[in-house]
Write a protein that holds these residues in place. Structure first.
Motif, PDB file in Angstrom:
ATOM      1  N   VAL A  91       3.669  17.552  -3.634  1.00 49.86           N
ATOM      2  CA  VAL A  91       3.517  18.862  -2.993  1.00 49.86           C
ATOM      3  C   VAL A  91       4.004  19.964  -3.943  1.00 49.86           C
ATOM      4  O   VAL A  91       3.340  20.999  -4.100  1.00 49.86           O
ATOM      5  N   MET A  92       5.149  19.743  -4.598  1.00 47.16           N
ATOM      6  CA  MET A  92       5.665  20.731  -5.559  1.00 47.16           C
ATOM      7  C   MET A  92       4.650  20.951  -6.677  1.00 47.16           C
ATOM      8  O   MET A  92       4.372  22.096  -7.052  1.00 47.16           O
ATOM      9  N   GLN A  93       4.078  19.874  -7.195  1.00 52.48           N
ATOM     10  CA  GLN A  93       3.105  20.013  -8.278  1.00 52.48           C
ATOM     11  C   GLN A  93       1.866  20.774  -7.808  1.00 52.48           C
ATOM     12  O   GLN A  93       1.322  21.588  -8.548  1.00 52.48           O
ATOM     13  N   ARG A  94       1.437  20.500  -6.604  1.00 52.20           N
ATOM     14  CA  ARG A  94       0.267  21.192  -6.063  1.00 52.20           C
ATOM     15  C   ARG A  94       0.543  22.703  -5.969  1.00 52.20           C
ATOM     16  O   ARG A  94      -0.301  23.518  -6.325  1.00 52.20           O
ATOM     17  N   THR A 106       0.824  -1.202   0.000  1.00 43.50           N
ATOM     18  CA  THR A 106       0.000   0.000   0.000  1.00 43.50           C
ATOM     19  C   THR A 106       0.863   1.260   0.000  1.00 43.50           C
ATOM     20  O   THR A 106       1.990   1.241   0.506  1.00 43.50           O
ATOM     21  N   LEU A 107       0.329   2.314  -0.574  1.00 44.58           N
ATOM     22  CA  LEU A 107       0.943   3.642  -0.516  1.00 44.58           C
ATOM     23  C   LEU A 107       0.015   4.598   0.245  1.00 44.58           C
ATOM     24  O   LEU A 107      -0.053   5.791  -0.041  1.00 44.58           O
ATOM     25  N   ARG A 115      -2.645   9.702   2.467  1.00 39.79           N
ATOM     26  CA  ARG A 115      -3.029  10.481   3.654  1.00 39.79           C
ATOM     27  C   ARG A 115      -2.279  11.814   3.716  1.00 39.79           C
ATOM     28  O   ARG A 115      -2.862  12.845   4.012  1.00 39.79           O
ATOM     29  N   ALA A 116      -0.991  11.787   3.427  1.00 40.40           N
ATOM     30  CA  ALA A 116      -0.167  13.001   3.535  1.00 40.40           C
ATOM     31  C   ALA A 116      -0.606  14.078   2.551  1.00 40.40           C
ATOM     32  O   ALA A 116      -0.560  15.270   2.867  1.00 40.40           O
ATOM     33  N   ILE A 117      -1.009  13.670   1.370  1.00 40.11           N
ATOM     34  CA  ILE A 117      -1.315  14.642   0.315  1.00 40.11           C
ATOM     35  C   ILE A 117      -2.821  14.748   0.061  1.00 40.11           C
ATOM     36  O   ILE A 117      -3.261  15.564  -0.739  1.00 40.11           O
ATOM     37  N   ASP A 118      -3.619  13.903   0.746  1.00 41.20           N
ATOM     38  CA  ASP A 118      -5.066  13.869   0.583  1.00 41.20           C
ATOM     39  C   ASP A 118      -5.442  13.686  -0.888  1.00 41.20           C
ATOM     40  O   ASP A 118      -6.116  14.509  -1.499  1.00 41.20           O
ATOM     41  N   GLN A 149       8.568   6.912  -0.621  1.00 44.55           N
ATOM     42  CA  GLN A 149       7.295   7.562  -0.300  1.00 44.55           C
ATOM     43  C   GLN A 149       7.507   9.039   0.042  1.00 44.55           C
ATOM     44  O   GLN A 149       6.725   9.899  -0.380  1.00 44.55           O
ATOM     45  N   GLU A 150       8.560   9.344   0.786  1.00 45.43           N
ATOM     46  CA  GLU A 150       8.864  10.743   1.115  1.00 45.43           C
ATOM     47  C   GLU A 150       9.142  11.549  -0.151  1.00 45.43           C
ATOM     48  O   GLU A 150       8.681  12.686  -0.292  1.00 45.43           O
TER      49      GLU A 150
END
Length: 182
Positions: A121-124, A61-62, A67-70, A113-114
């Motif tokens: 996050v950068m793309q967001r 699973t990832l 969860r971190a990025i919703d 995963q990190e």
């Protein structure tokens, strides 16, 4: 569908290992992974580690990324990174040279995963559609990723909107790869 993706990855890995054996007389070797613990490591030789793929030993699973990025991830990316433990594998797709990224160990899975979270996050922040990298290229400017919206495999320049479709699915992409020795 995910079973076909896992089968395509295992098939490419088998072709890659067979190519190494035919060309060198031994299993795939990596100087980059030399001295890095892994269940894949079989033998140290000339400042290189010879390796063989192993079954993935953690829950497949990832969820930590989701969860971190919703964000719900394409199932194919989870399958890609949780089917096996292996060394990175060089390949070509037509004229495109690339290195297929793989999980080497449990510690490597945490680091992967990190890095995927940081990428998303950068793309967001840049208001770009989400992608998840699966391979590097010889160019510092381009990576191979999966579009999280469509599942297509694309060649992209991180931080830029320029993207080119390489395959309509990860399964098709993996089946199209030709193994290459470093």
């Amino acid at each position: 569908m995910m079973q076909q993706t896992a089968a395509a990855l295992r098939d490419f890995t088998q072709r890659y290992c067979q190519h190494w054996l035919q060309q060198t007389g031994h299993a795939p070797a990596s100087s980059d992974l030399y001295g890095v613990p892994s269940p894949c490591a079989r033998e140290d030789r000339d400042q290189q580690v010879l390796w063989q793929p192993q079954p993935f030993s953690l829950p497949p699973t990832l969820d930590a990324i989701e969860r971190a990025i919703d964000l719900q991830l394409q199932p194919s990316i989870t399958t890609f990174y949780t089917t096996q433990l292996a060394g990175d594998m060089r390949a070509t797709l037509g004229e495109q040279s690339l290195t297929l990224l793989q999980v080497w160990s449990e510690e490597d899975f945490v680091r992967l995963q990190e890095n995927l979270i940081g990428h998303l996050v950068m793309q967001r922040r840049l208001r770009q559609s989400p992608t998840l990298f699966i391979a590097t290229t010889d160019s510092e400017e381009e990576i191979v990723s999966i579009s999280n919206l469509t599942g297509e495999v694309i060649l992209e320049q991180p931080g830029r909107k320029q993207r080119r479709i390489l395959a309509e699915s990860l399964e098709i992409f993996l089946k199209s790869l030709q193994p290459v020795i470093n």
